[in-house]
Design a protein around this motif. Structure first.
Motif, PDB file in Angstrom:
ATOM      1  N   ARG A  89     -52.598  62.736  21.423  1.00 17.73           N
ATOM      2  CA  ARG A  89     -53.721  63.087  20.548  1.00 17.73           C
ATOM      3  C   ARG A  89     -54.674  61.910  20.377  1.00 17.73           C
ATOM      4  NH1 ARG A  89     -50.540  66.784  16.069  1.00 17.73           N
ATOM      5  NH2 ARG A  89     -49.896  68.344  17.561  1.00 17.73           N
ATOM      6  N   ALA A  90     -55.018  61.321  21.509  1.00 17.49           N
ATOM      7  CA  ALA A  90     -55.919  60.180  21.517  1.00 17.49           C
ATOM      8  C   ALA A  90     -57.257  60.606  22.117  1.00 17.49           C
ATOM      9  CB  ALA A  90     -55.328  59.037  22.333  1.00 17.49           C
ATOM     10  N   PRO A  91     -58.365  60.191  21.515  1.00 19.91           N
ATOM     11  CA  PRO A  91     -59.679  60.563  22.076  1.00 19.91           C
ATOM     12  C   PRO A  91     -59.973  59.748  23.329  1.00 19.91           C
ATOM     13  CG  PRO A  91     -59.949  59.145  20.167  1.00 19.91           C
ATOM     14  CD  PRO A  91     -58.478  59.434  20.283  1.00 19.91           C
ATOM     15  N   GLY A  92     -60.567  60.386  24.314  1.00 19.59           N
ATOM     16  CA  GLY A  92     -60.966  59.697  25.535  1.00 19.59           C
ATOM     17  C   GLY A  92     -59.820  59.439  26.488  1.00 19.59           C
ATOM     18  N   ALA A  93     -60.152  58.709  27.546  1.00 21.83           N
ATOM     19  CA  ALA A  93     -59.166  58.393  28.578  1.00 21.83           C
ATOM     20  C   ALA A  93     -58.301  57.217  28.133  1.00 21.83           C
ATOM     21  CB  ALA A  93     -59.870  58.075  29.883  1.00 21.83           C
ATOM     22  N   LEU A  94     -57.062  57.191  28.604  1.00 27.23           N
ATOM     23  CA  LEU A  94     -56.135  56.103  28.296  1.00 27.23           C
ATOM     24  C   LEU A  94     -55.734  55.397  29.586  1.00 27.23           C
ATOM     25  CD1 LEU A  94     -53.808  57.921  25.745  1.00 27.23           C
ATOM     26  CD2 LEU A  94     -55.554  56.234  25.222  1.00 27.23           C
ATOM     27  N   ASP A  95     -55.598  54.083  29.523  1.00 27.66           N
ATOM     28  CA  ASP A  95     -55.183  53.292  30.676  1.00 27.66           C
ATOM     29  C   ASP A  95     -53.660  53.286  30.737  1.00 27.66           C
ATOM     30  OD1 ASP A  95     -55.046  51.526  32.789  1.00 27.66           O
ATOM     31  OD2 ASP A  95     -55.306  49.747  31.523  1.00 27.66           O
ATOM     32  N   ALA A  96     -53.091  53.798  31.834  1.00 33.03           N
ATOM     33  CA  ALA A  96     -51.637  53.908  31.983  1.00 33.03           C
ATOM     34  C   ALA A  96     -51.092  52.865  32.961  1.00 33.03           C
ATOM     35  CB  ALA A  96     -51.266  55.312  32.445  1.00 33.03           C
ATOM     36  N   ARG A  97     -51.786  51.740  33.120  1.00 34.36           N
ATOM     37  CA  ARG A  97     -51.376  50.710  34.075  1.00 34.36           C
ATOM     38  C   ARG A  97     -49.985  50.163  33.764  1.00 34.36           C
ATOM     39  NH1 ARG A  97     -55.288  46.521  33.516  1.00 34.36           N
ATOM     40  NH2 ARG A  97     -56.671  48.097  34.332  1.00 34.36           N
ATOM     41  N   GLU A  98     -49.715  49.887  32.490  1.00 37.17           N
ATOM     42  CA  GLU A  98     -48.413  49.326  32.109  1.00 37.17           C
ATOM     43  C   GLU A  98     -47.269  50.300  32.405  1.00 37.17           C
ATOM     44  OE1 GLU A  98     -46.099  48.003  28.072  1.00 37.17           O
ATOM     45  OE2 GLU A  98     -48.245  47.569  28.204  1.00 37.17           O
ATOM     46  N   VAL A  99     -47.499  51.585  32.167  1.00 39.37           N
ATOM     47  CA  VAL A  99     -46.476  52.591  32.460  1.00 39.37           C
ATOM     48  C   VAL A  99     -46.260  52.688  33.964  1.00 39.37           C
ATOM     49  CG1 VAL A  99     -45.845  55.024  32.214  1.00 39.37           C
ATOM     50  CG2 VAL A  99     -47.054  53.871  30.366  1.00 39.37           C
ATOM     51  N   ARG A 100     -47.336  52.628  34.739  1.00 35.22           N
ATOM     52  CA  ARG A 100     -47.236  52.697  36.200  1.00 35.22           C
ATOM     53  C   ARG A 100     -46.420  51.516  36.737  1.00 35.22           C
ATOM     54  NH1 ARG A 100     -52.219  52.358  37.194  1.00 35.22           N
ATOM     55  NH2 ARG A 100     -52.644  54.507  36.615  1.00 35.22           N
ATOM     56  N   GLU A 101     -46.690  50.318  36.217  1.00 35.39           N
ATOM     57  CA  GLU A 101     -45.928  49.145  36.649  1.00 35.39           C
ATOM     58  C   GLU A 101     -44.452  49.282  36.295  1.00 35.39           C
ATOM     59  OE1 GLU A 101     -47.921  45.898  34.772  1.00 35.39           O
ATOM     60  OE2 GLU A 101     -49.645  46.002  36.118  1.00 35.39           O
TER      61      GLU A 101
END
Length: 137
Positions: A89-101
């Motif tokens: 429930r967050a507005p806008g796009a989220l950066d998932a770089r840490e999860v990908r790593e």
């Protein structure tokens, strides 16, 4: 009409609904990538922090969390479906770089066919159990 004493009658309490359900080891959650249900021990909890998606190692960070299998396919599906902003429930796009790593690190450090939590690690082509058992020639 004659009324008899009911001294020998045993009255049972009504059973609670929880007694009929099987006992679970841990709670079950749904992966935001593949939409399959799994035990929380098999999933990563992620939360939104300052426009980024971060892995909640201890599962104690405040805020709404989402659950994800530590699998690159589940992560790719979640990103393709834009599941993180919706689930968190967050507005806008989220950066998932840490999860990908984290997912890439988890998959590269484990043998195919073994889960990250399994105890049977490969040692020179054998599992730890096979090494401990004396095999007949």
């Amino acid at each position: 009409m004659k009324v008899e004493a009911l001294d020998s009658v045993v009255v049972q309490r009504p059973r609670r609904v929880a007694e009929h359900q099987p006992h679970r080891i841990s709670p079950v959650r749904t992966c935001v990538g593949c939409k399959r249900r799994a035990l929380t021990g098999e999933l990563l909890r992620v939360v939104a922090v300052a426009g980024r998606v971060v892995v909640d190692e201890r599962r104690r960070l405040p805020g709404r969390g989402a659950w994800l299998h530590p699998d690159p396919d589940c992560l790719a599906k979640a990103e393709r479906r834009r599941a993180f902003p919706r689930a968190l429930r967050a507005p806008g796009a989220l950066d998932a770089r840490e999860v990908r790593e984290r997912v890439e690190h988890t998959t590269t450090h484990h043998e195919p066919g073994t889960s990250p939590g399994s105890r049977g690690t490969k040692e020179a082509g054998r599992t730890r159990h096979e090494s401990a058992v004396k095999l007949k020639p």
